[in-house]
Design a protein around this motif. Structure first.
Motif, short mmCIF file in Angstrom:
data_model
loop_
_atom_site.label_atom_id
_atom_site.label_comp_id
_atom_site.label_asym_id
_atom_site.label_seq_id
_atom_site.Cartn_x
_atom_site.Cartn_y
_atom_site.Cartn_z
N SER A 17 5.94 43.94 -11.64
CA SER A 17 5.15 43.88 -10.41
C SER A 17 3.88 43.06 -10.63
CB SER A 17 4.75 45.29 -9.97
OG SER A 17 5.88 46.08 -9.69
N LEU A 18 3.41 42.48 -9.54
CA LEU A 18 2.12 41.81 -9.50
C LEU A 18 1.51 42.05 -8.14
CD1 LEU A 18 2.68 38.25 -11.08
CD2 LEU A 18 1.23 40.08 -11.99
N ARG A 19 0.20 41.98 -8.10
CA ARG A 19 -0.52 42.11 -6.83
C ARG A 19 -1.42 40.90 -6.67
NH1 ARG A 19 -1.49 46.26 -3.26
NH2 ARG A 19 -3.39 46.09 -2.00
N LEU A 20 -1.18 40.16 -5.61
CA LEU A 20 -2.01 39.01 -5.29
C LEU A 20 -3.08 39.41 -4.27
CD1 LEU A 20 0.69 36.21 -4.84
CD2 LEU A 20 -0.42 37.01 -6.93
N SER A 21 -4.24 38.80 -4.42
CA SER A 21 -5.31 39.04 -3.46
C SER A 21 -5.83 37.71 -2.94
CB SER A 21 -6.45 39.80 -4.11
OG SER A 21 -6.05 41.10 -4.46
N CYS A 22 -6.34 37.74 -1.73
CA CYS A 22 -6.92 36.55 -1.11
C CYS A 22 -8.22 36.98 -0.44
CB CYS A 22 -5.95 35.97 -0.08
SG CYS A 22 -6.62 34.62 0.91
N ALA A 23 -9.31 36.38 -0.88
CA ALA A 23 -10.62 36.67 -0.30
C ALA A 23 -10.95 35.60 0.73
CB ALA A 23 -11.68 36.71 -1.39
N SER A 25 -13.63 33.94 3.53
CA SER A 25 -15.04 33.83 3.85
C SER A 25 -15.24 32.68 4.84
CB SER A 25 -15.88 33.60 2.59
OG SER A 25 -15.50 32.39 1.95
N GLY A 26 -16.46 32.57 5.33
CA GLY A 26 -16.74 31.54 6.32
C GLY A 26 -16.58 32.08 7.72
N ASN A 27 -16.08 31.24 8.59
CA ASN A 27 -15.92 31.61 10.00
C ASN A 27 -14.60 32.36 10.19
OD1 ASN A 27 -16.10 31.90 12.71
ND2 ASN A 27 -15.91 29.74 13.21
N ILE A 28 -14.60 33.61 9.74
CA ILE A 28 -13.36 34.38 9.73
C ILE A 28 -13.07 35.07 11.06
CG2 ILE A 28 -13.45 34.76 7.25
CD1 ILE A 28 -14.51 37.57 7.85
N PHE A 29 -14.02 34.99 11.97
CA PHE A 29 -13.79 35.61 13.26
C PHE A 29 -12.69 34.86 14.00
CE2 PHE A 29 -17.09 38.59 12.92
CZ PHE A 29 -18.16 37.98 12.29
N SER A 30 -11.93 35.58 14.74
CA SER A 30 -10.84 35.05 15.56
C SER A 30 -9.68 34.48 14.74
CB SER A 30 -11.34 34.01 16.56
OG SER A 30 -11.72 32.81 15.92
N ASP A 72 -7.20 43.95 4.72
CA ASP A 72 -8.35 44.83 4.80
C ASP A 72 -9.45 44.07 5.55
OD1 ASP A 72 -10.68 46.33 4.41
OD2 ASP A 72 -10.00 47.06 2.47
N ASN A 73 -9.62 44.39 6.81
CA ASN A 73 -10.58 43.64 7.62
C ASN A 73 -12.02 43.93 7.20
OD1 ASN A 73 -8.70 42.30 9.30
ND2 ASN A 73 -8.42 44.18 10.49
N ALA A 74 -12.26 45.12 6.70
CA ALA A 74 -13.62 45.48 6.27
C ALA A 74 -14.05 44.66 5.05
CB ALA A 74 -13.70 46.96 5.97
N LYS A 75 -13.08 44.35 4.19
CA LYS A 75 -13.39 43.60 2.98
C LYS A 75 -13.00 42.13 3.09
CE LYS A 75 -12.88 47.58 -0.10
NZ LYS A 75 -12.19 48.14 -1.28
N ASN A 76 -12.42 41.76 4.23
CA ASN A 76 -11.98 40.38 4.43
C ASN A 76 -11.03 39.92 3.34
OD1 ASN A 76 -13.66 40.20 6.71
ND2 ASN A 76 -15.40 39.63 5.43
N THR A 77 -10.08 40.76 3.04
CA THR A 77 -9.11 40.41 2.01
C THR A 77 -7.68 40.59 2.51
OG1 THR A 77 -9.17 42.64 1.09
CG2 THR A 77 -10.65 41.02 0.10
N LEU A 78 -6.81 39.83 1.91
CA LEU A 78 -5.38 39.91 2.18
C LEU A 78 -4.71 40.14 0.84
CD1 LEU A 78 -3.10 39.40 4.37
CD2 LEU A 78 -2.96 37.11 3.37
N SER A 79 -3.73 41.03 0.81
CA SER A 79 -3.05 41.33 -0.44
C SER A 79 -1.54 41.18 -0.29
CB SER A 79 -3.37 42.75 -0.89
OG SER A 79 -4.75 42.91 -1.14
N LEU A 80 -0.90 40.97 -1.41
CA LEU A 80 0.56 40.94 -1.44
C LEU A 80 1.00 41.70 -2.68
CD1 LEU A 80 3.10 39.79 0.00
CD2 LEU A 80 3.06 37.95 -1.70
#
Length: 119
Positions: A17-23, A25-30, A72-80
């Motif tokens: 197994s592996l867990r990828l994360s994506c942070a 930033s910037g104009n993340i609204f919408s 995770d919208n609070a942390k602005n992250t996407l995981s796989l």
């Protein structure tokens, strides 16, 4: 602009197994959708999974039941979360964010993270 930075790739044996994360930033609204794509050597980039506003998730048949995407919208992250990895999962994995504005689609990409699955 949206900046995306992936992390979490590496070398793993088949079945691991592996867990990828994506942070993000910037104009993340919408941002309407976020997802993962991958590109193996000599092949075209392919869609892996995505999550849309509201939380619905979608997966390519090749990873369904093995991969789980989450945002995770609070942390602005996407995981796989990738389980039961196979050698054919070896690829560079890219984080993607999509905005729709005035009828036009805007794609943002991370730099990619290498995932290698040994047999």
């Amino acid at each position: 602009q949206v900046q995306l930075v992936e992390s979490g790739g590496g070398l793993v044996q088949a079945g691991g197994s592996l867990r990828l994360s994506c942070a993000a930033s910037g104009n993340i609204f919408s941002i309407n959708r976020m997802g993962w794509y991958r590109q193996a050597p000599g092949k075209q980039r392919e869609w892996v999974a995505e999550v849309i506003n509201g939380g619905a998730t979608f997966y390519a048949d090749s990873v369904k039941g093995r991969f789980t995407i989450s945002r995770d919208n609070a942390k602005n992250t996407l995981s796989l979360q990738m389980n039961s990895l196979r050698p054919e999962d070896t690829a560079v994995y890219y984080c993607n964010a999509i905005k729709w504005r005035l009828g036009s689609r805007y794609d943002f990409w991370g730099q990619g993270t290498q995932v290698t699955v040994s047999s």
